[in-house]
Design a protein around this motif. Structure first.
Motif, short mmCIF file in Angstrom:
data_model
loop_
_atom_site.label_atom_id
_atom_site.label_comp_id
_atom_site.label_asym_id
_atom_site.label_seq_id
_atom_site.Cartn_x
_atom_site.Cartn_y
_atom_site.Cartn_z
N LEU A 86 -11.56 -4.13 -7.99
CA LEU A 86 -10.02 -3.58 -7.97
C LEU A 86 -9.69 -3.39 -6.36
CD1 LEU A 86 -10.08 -0.55 -10.56
CD2 LEU A 86 -9.03 -2.93 -10.82
N SER A 87 -8.67 -3.68 -5.97
CA SER A 87 -8.11 -3.37 -4.59
C SER A 87 -7.28 -1.89 -4.62
CB SER A 87 -7.25 -4.42 -4.21
OG SER A 87 -6.05 -4.30 -4.72
N SER A 88 -7.10 -1.50 -3.47
CA SER A 88 -6.38 -0.35 -3.19
C SER A 88 -4.99 -0.49 -4.03
CB SER A 88 -6.17 0.16 -1.79
OG SER A 88 -5.64 -1.04 -1.17
N ASP A 89 -4.48 -1.72 -4.21
CA ASP A 89 -3.25 -1.67 -5.06
C ASP A 89 -3.14 -0.74 -6.34
OD1 ASP A 89 -2.10 -3.57 -3.17
OD2 ASP A 89 -2.40 -5.05 -4.27
N VAL A 90 -4.28 -0.53 -6.71
CA VAL A 90 -4.37 0.28 -7.79
C VAL A 90 -3.64 1.79 -7.48
CG1 VAL A 90 -6.47 1.36 -7.57
CG2 VAL A 90 -5.65 1.02 -9.89
N SER A 123 -2.49 7.62 2.61
CA SER A 123 -3.20 6.26 2.96
C SER A 123 -4.22 5.96 2.11
CB SER A 123 -3.59 6.53 4.59
OG SER A 123 -3.96 5.37 5.16
N THR A 124 -4.36 4.87 1.83
CA THR A 124 -5.23 4.42 0.54
C THR A 124 -6.17 3.32 0.92
OG1 THR A 124 -3.70 2.88 -0.48
CG2 THR A 124 -3.65 5.35 -1.19
N CYS A 125 -7.32 3.07 0.37
CA CYS A 125 -8.22 1.92 0.77
C CYS A 125 -9.12 1.94 -0.55
CB CYS A 125 -8.92 2.31 2.17
SG CYS A 125 -10.16 3.85 2.12
N SER A 126 -10.17 0.88 -0.44
CA SER A 126 -11.26 0.55 -1.35
C SER A 126 -12.55 0.15 -0.40
CB SER A 126 -10.93 -0.34 -2.33
OG SER A 126 -10.80 -1.70 -1.91
N PHE A 127 -13.62 0.73 -0.40
CA PHE A 127 -14.73 0.55 0.12
C PHE A 127 -15.90 0.20 -0.75
CE2 PHE A 127 -15.06 1.70 4.83
CZ PHE A 127 -13.52 1.93 4.88
N HIS A 128 -16.06 -1.14 -1.18
CA HIS A 128 -17.07 -1.60 -2.01
C HIS A 128 -18.67 -1.58 -1.39
CE1 HIS A 128 -19.30 -4.88 -4.40
NE2 HIS A 128 -19.28 -3.81 -5.20
N PRO A 129 -19.37 -0.68 -1.94
CA PRO A 129 -20.81 -0.90 -1.13
C PRO A 129 -21.49 -1.80 -1.89
CG PRO A 129 -20.60 1.06 -2.55
CD PRO A 129 -19.29 0.43 -2.79
N GLY A 170 -7.31 -2.12 2.65
CA GLY A 170 -6.27 -1.19 2.31
C GLY A 170 -5.51 -0.81 3.49
N ASP A 171 -4.96 0.25 3.81
CA ASP A 171 -4.21 0.85 4.77
C ASP A 171 -5.05 1.23 6.05
OD1 ASP A 171 -1.91 1.06 3.24
OD2 ASP A 171 -2.47 3.08 2.44
N LYS A 172 -4.59 0.81 7.06
CA LYS A 172 -5.12 0.80 8.51
C LYS A 172 -5.84 2.32 8.61
CE LYS A 172 -4.63 -0.80 13.10
NZ LYS A 172 -3.51 -0.94 14.04
N ASN A 173 -5.02 3.46 8.28
CA ASN A 173 -5.48 4.38 8.79
C ASN A 173 -6.56 5.01 7.96
OD1 ASN A 173 -5.45 7.29 9.59
ND2 ASN A 173 -3.94 7.89 7.72
N THR A 220 -6.75 -7.57 0.71
CA THR A 220 -6.43 -7.28 -0.71
C THR A 220 -6.22 -8.59 -1.53
OG1 THR A 220 -5.40 -5.36 0.45
CG2 THR A 220 -4.66 -5.79 -1.96
N GLU A 221 -5.69 -9.50 -1.02
CA GLU A 221 -5.56 -10.64 -1.90
C GLU A 221 -6.94 -11.04 -2.31
OE1 GLU A 221 -3.73 -9.64 1.02
OE2 GLU A 221 -3.89 -11.67 1.54
N ASN A 222 -7.71 -11.14 -1.54
CA ASN A 222 -8.95 -11.88 -1.66
C ASN A 222 -10.14 -10.94 -2.44
OD1 ASN A 222 -8.65 -14.59 -1.02
ND2 ASN A 222 -9.17 -14.20 0.88
#
Ligand SMILES: NC(=O)c1ccc[n+]([C@@H]2O[C@H](COP(=O)([O-])OP(=O)(O)OC[C@H]3O[C@@H](n4cnc5c(N)ncnc54)[C@H](OP(=O)(O)O)[C@@H]3O)[C@@H](O)[C@H]2O)c1
Length: 303
Positions: free
Chosen positions: A105-109, A122-128, A151-154, A175-177
């Motif tokens: 999933l991306s931060s688009d969720v 401000s949202t993001c995803s971090f996949h370990p 996700g978002d820069k901040n 996000t697209e990839n």
């Protein structure tokens, strides 16, 4: 800066434990104190275990953990992330950072359309890129892990600096990839397991004992992997397909089960491109004819 975990499973507990251990002794790169506010999870049992393990605080509802945290790490199963988001989007979340750790999933969720007008988040995803095999001991091996972030820069900057200070490596993914990136990880990890397992079972069916079979494939697989990482795909490619040895390929296909045959054909199509790049002078047309035979027959059928 306080981090609240929603989801007291393997990832949430491991990350929480590592963050507590590190930030008990260190400050963030900009001198700020980082701490874990605590956990909220579906069941009180999981929440209590993680809270006890990390010496943090129990939250028994989303509203209180959201209120007590500047950053929310959503560490539920992927399928629960949208549900958790729809609940927290209704709360007072202005100026919070929200992050999940899913690979697919991306931060688009975290749709900004769901939050109250005038709120800024401000949202993001971090996949370990790491296999969290259990909840309470894998944290000892959680060192120098790569996180793929988007996700978002901040949000990326803040969450990234928390993990990079701990010695982890952060790489960016668009996000697209994100889904394609995750599928690539499946090729390198899960499919490798399938290939090794197929080879092991085939050798056992030839009469080898399990340890003989494992020794044999271990030698081949590790040597090939080492050559691949040292010198690349073309250099590590050997075997009948690279030699355009059609007779051997046909003999192999004759002794394979249906599933093995399908795998052999699909993987050989991938190898063909590498072989052509490696040996541009070699004629691979007859190999191609075998690999794409089904399509040729189908096309002839249409005519
Ligand atoms: N496992 C891995 O190797 C790995 C690797 C990279 C990324 N990830 C990602 O990390 C995330 C977590 O995976 P995981 O392996 O830690 O899963 P997990 O061990 O199954 O833990 C998920 C936790 O979420 C809790 N939960 C489920 N629904 C909830 C809800 N609606 N509200 C609050 N808590 C809820 C569960 O609660 P209860 O226990 O209380 O029922 C459980 O403790 C996923 O996005 C996954 O894709 C996992």
């Amino acid at each position: 800066m306080k981090i609240g975990f929603i989801g007291a499973g393997k990832v949430g507990t491991t990350l929480g434990k590592c963050i507590c251990d590190y930030y008990d002794k260190h400050k963030s790169s900009d001198g700020e104190k980082i701490s874990v506010s605590g956990y909220y999870s579906r069941s009180i049992e999981s929440t209590s275990e993680s809270v006890h393990f990390t010496k943090t605080k129990i939250f028994d509802n989303l509203k209180t953990i959201v209120c007590a945290s500047d950053i929310l790490f959503i560490t539920t199963e992927d399928s629960e992330i949208p549900r958790v988001w729809s609940c927290i989007a209704e709360l007072e979340i202005s100026n919070k950072i929200i992050c999940h750790f899913s690979g697919s999933l991306s931060s688009d969720v975290f749709s900004k359309n769901d939050i109250k007008t005038g709120s800024f988040i401000s949202t993001c995803s971090f996949h370990p890129v790491f296999a969290f095999s259990d909840k309470f001991s894998i944290y000892k091996q959680f060192n120098n892990v790569t996180f793929a972030a988007e996700g978002d820069k901040n949000a990326c900057k803040t969450v990234g600096s928390i993990f990079s200070a701990m010695g982890h490596n952060i790489i960016s993914i668009s996000t697209e990839n994100k889904v394609r990136y995750h599928a690539a990880c499946v090729f390198a990890s899960n499919f490798l397991v399938s290939l090794l397992h197929t080879s092991e079972e085939m050798l056992e069916s030839c009469g080898f004992g399990q340890s003989e079979a494992l020794d044999l494939i271990k030698g081949l697989a590790l040597k090939n992997a080492n050559t691949y990482f040292k010198s690349g795909a073309a250099h590590s490619l050997t075997g009948p397909l690279e030699r355009a040895d059609v007779q051997t390929i046909k003999k192999h296909l004759d002794v394979l089960s249906k599933t093995e045959y399908d795998e052999y054909m699909a993987l050989s199509k991938g190898l063909l491109g590498i072989a052509r790049e490696k040996n541009p002078e070699r004629d691979y047309n007859s190999v191609e004819a075998i690999l794409y035979e089904d399509i040729i027959i189908l096309e002839k059928g249409k005519v």
